[in-house]
Write an enzyme that holds these catalytic residues in place. Structure first.
Site, PDB file in Angstrom:
ATOM      1  CB  CYS A 212      -1.485   7.477   1.051  1.00 49.19           C
ATOM      2  SG  CYS A 212      -2.965   6.701   1.676  1.00 49.19           S
TER       3      CYS A 212
ATOM      4  CD  GLU B  27      -3.032  -0.966   0.237  1.00 49.55           C
ATOM      5  OE1 GLU B  27      -3.281   0.179  -0.182  1.00 49.55           O
ATOM      6  OE2 GLU B  27      -3.656  -1.975  -0.150  1.00 49.55           O
TER       7      GLU B  27
END
Ligand code: NAD
Length: 488
Positions: free
Chosen positions: A263, A229
């Site tokens: 993110c 991720e």
């Protein structure tokens, strides 16, 4: 249980009775528990998930305090993006666990008509979850929900950068979850490297692209499958007619939430000069509305996580040839950077070379949507891509002509709150996905099962030697698309 590091780059974990466990002892302990089959029954998984829920609910105040200590995270943002994200994920997993564990029956062909053909989700074994500091609770516990639901034993490795949340998690997990099946190992790069020398059955890593390369190298030694991720630069494309006030509000919220340390935060804006000129006053107004005239004194503005990260961001700002038109103020001691907007940013600007990951928003102008799409496609595929427009044709064009982990029109970040949607990147922004059922799938092996009997042997006999043209033509017919049945 106490945790502390030492200068030899490995970590020891003390259990009541002063038993010392090295990393390998921790992994061995979990592996023995896994091999005993204790994690397999649905009831065990459900109980662990309920206990994790109790851990969060009973310690919410402490969690909020730790998040505030690490990032000055406002309670509002901490509840929305950490505590409630995990609680909602837990509810979702607990409510769906029974159905996720059912075998998935698949279509059959003539030769298997009488057999049971299904996919069985099985746990992988002992899995490692490595977290990042920006959402230090959510990024560890959300994958952990999937890992427990799938029946694994779990080692979690919080980020050392968010130290207060790290030590709280290390203190709470063993109090609530089975110590034979779950462990926390704390530490930074060296400890993580040492931990990675052990064999895991899956590694779930959240963090930067650079570190991901070391994770992959370590995983390759044991051929361990990995979920990555990662981050990258998430564009926000604004073209065609758009309600500029609402666009500014949604953009500013998504960008400056957690001081831009998300993110999926919009990293930069792509629009025409006319849109930029309309957007700037709207952004100024919205930022004052959100964070007052003095954002540094506003409790709703988070801080940069560390002096090191603050310096990195200030270097980027200093090296940019763009013009600061909003914000720009900073304070090192307070790890504060004002919500900042820059214009006249060139494609090769310092701010465009790496993920910003802070409250700095460059605006780049292109007079056509196609130029913006080309710009995006010249870069690595982003984790999220946003398009703001009243015109569905603009949204459709951007959706169809680009690729990204996730996509959201006329808003930012919110697409990741829906457990039905897989969350993850594509290409350099990540491999694999999680959230909701996708998290359960990430930590499960889909075992292809065919339970055959002894029937239909005449039909099966077509495949045995001696081979004849007649047998072959029958087999070819049964495997052709027209017959929609296959013998092999
Ligand atoms: P990081 O890669 O520096 O650290 C992540 C984890 O790796 C930490 O637990 C750290 O201790 C460990 N680590 C650091 N160096 C290591 C090494 N050499 N070997 C082994 N382990 C090591 O990342 P970060 O600064 O914590 O997070 C920021 C990055 O993470 C950004 O790029 C951001 O976009 C990304 N991110 C992605 C997601 C997502 O869900 N896709 C979520 C949050 C953050």
């Amino acid at each position: 249980m106490f945790f502390f590091g030492n200068s030899f780059g490995y970590y020891r974990l003390y259990l009541p009775g002063d038993r010392m466990d090295t990393h390998s002892q921790v992994v061995d302990r979990l592996r023995s528990a896994f091999r005993s089959g204790v994690t397999v029954p649905e009831q065990f998984r459900r109980t662990q998930l309920i206990k994790l829920m109790s851990m969060i609910k009973e310690n919410e105040e402490q969690i909020l305090k730790a998040l505030h200590k690490d990032l000055a995270k406002p309670k509002f943002e901490a509840v929305l993006s950490e505590v409630d994200m995990v609680i909602n994920e837990l509810h979702y997993a607990i409510n769906n666990l029974k159905s996720w564990l059912q075998p998935e029956y698949v279509g059959k062909n003539l030769a298997t008509k009488l057999d049971d053909c299904f996919i069985r989700r099985e746990p992988l074994g002992v899995v490692l979850i490595i977290g990042a500091w920006n959402y230090p609770l959510q990024l560890l516990l959300l994958p952990m929900v999937g890992a427990i639901a799938a029946g694994n034993c779990v080692v979690i490795k919080p980020s050392e950068v968010s130290a207060a949340t790290d030590s709280l998690i290390a203190e709470l997990i063993p109090k609530y979850l089975s110590q034979d099946c779950c462990a926390v190992v704390s530490g930074g790069a060296e400890e993580t490297k040492a931990l990675l020398q052990n064999r895991f059955d899956h590694i779930f890593y959240t963090g930067s692209q650079n570190v991901a390369r070391s994770i992959l190298q370590a995983a390759s030694v044991h051929l361990t499958p990995v979920t990555l991720e990662l981050g990258g630069k998430c564009p926000c494309v604004i073209y065609g007619g758009v309600n500029i006030t609402v666009a500014a509000r949604r953009l500013a919220w998504a960008k400056f939430f957690n001081a831009g340390q998300s993110c999926v935060a919009p990293d930069y804006v792509l629009c025409t000069k006319a849109t930029r000129d309309a957007l700037l006053p709207a952004l100024r107004e919205v930022l004052e509305e959100f964070y007052s005239k003095e954002p540094q004194n506003c409790p709703d503005m988070s801080r940069i996580v560390s002096q090191r990260h603050w310096t990195r961001l200030m270097e980027l700002l200093k090296n940019s040839s763009g013009k600061v038109v909003v914000g720009g103020e900073s304070n090192e001691e307070d790890k504060y950077i004002a919500p900042t907007v820059l214009v006249d940013v060139a494609e090769d600007d310092a701010l465009m070379k790496e993920e910003i990951f802070g409250p700095i928003l460059p605006i780049i102008t292109f007079e056509s949507l196609e130029q913006s799409i080309d710009f995006i496609n010249r870069k690595e595929k982003p984790l999220a891509l946003y398009v703001f427009s009243d015109e569905s044709s603009v949204v459709k064009t951007v959706l169809e002509k680009t690729s990204s982990g996730g996509f959201c029109s006329n808003d930012g970040i919110v697409h990741m709150t829906l457990p039905g949607l897989p969350f993850g990147g594509v290409g350099a922004s990540g491999w694999g996905s999680y959230h909701g059922r996708w998290g359960f799938e990430a930590f499960s092996h889909r075992r292809a099962c065919m339970l055959r009997g002894w029937a239909l042997e005449r039909l099966n006999g077509l495949r045995y030697p001696p081979y004849t043209e007649n047998k072959l033509s029958w087999l070819r017919w049964t495997t052709s698309a027209k017959s929609s049945c296959s013998l092999m």
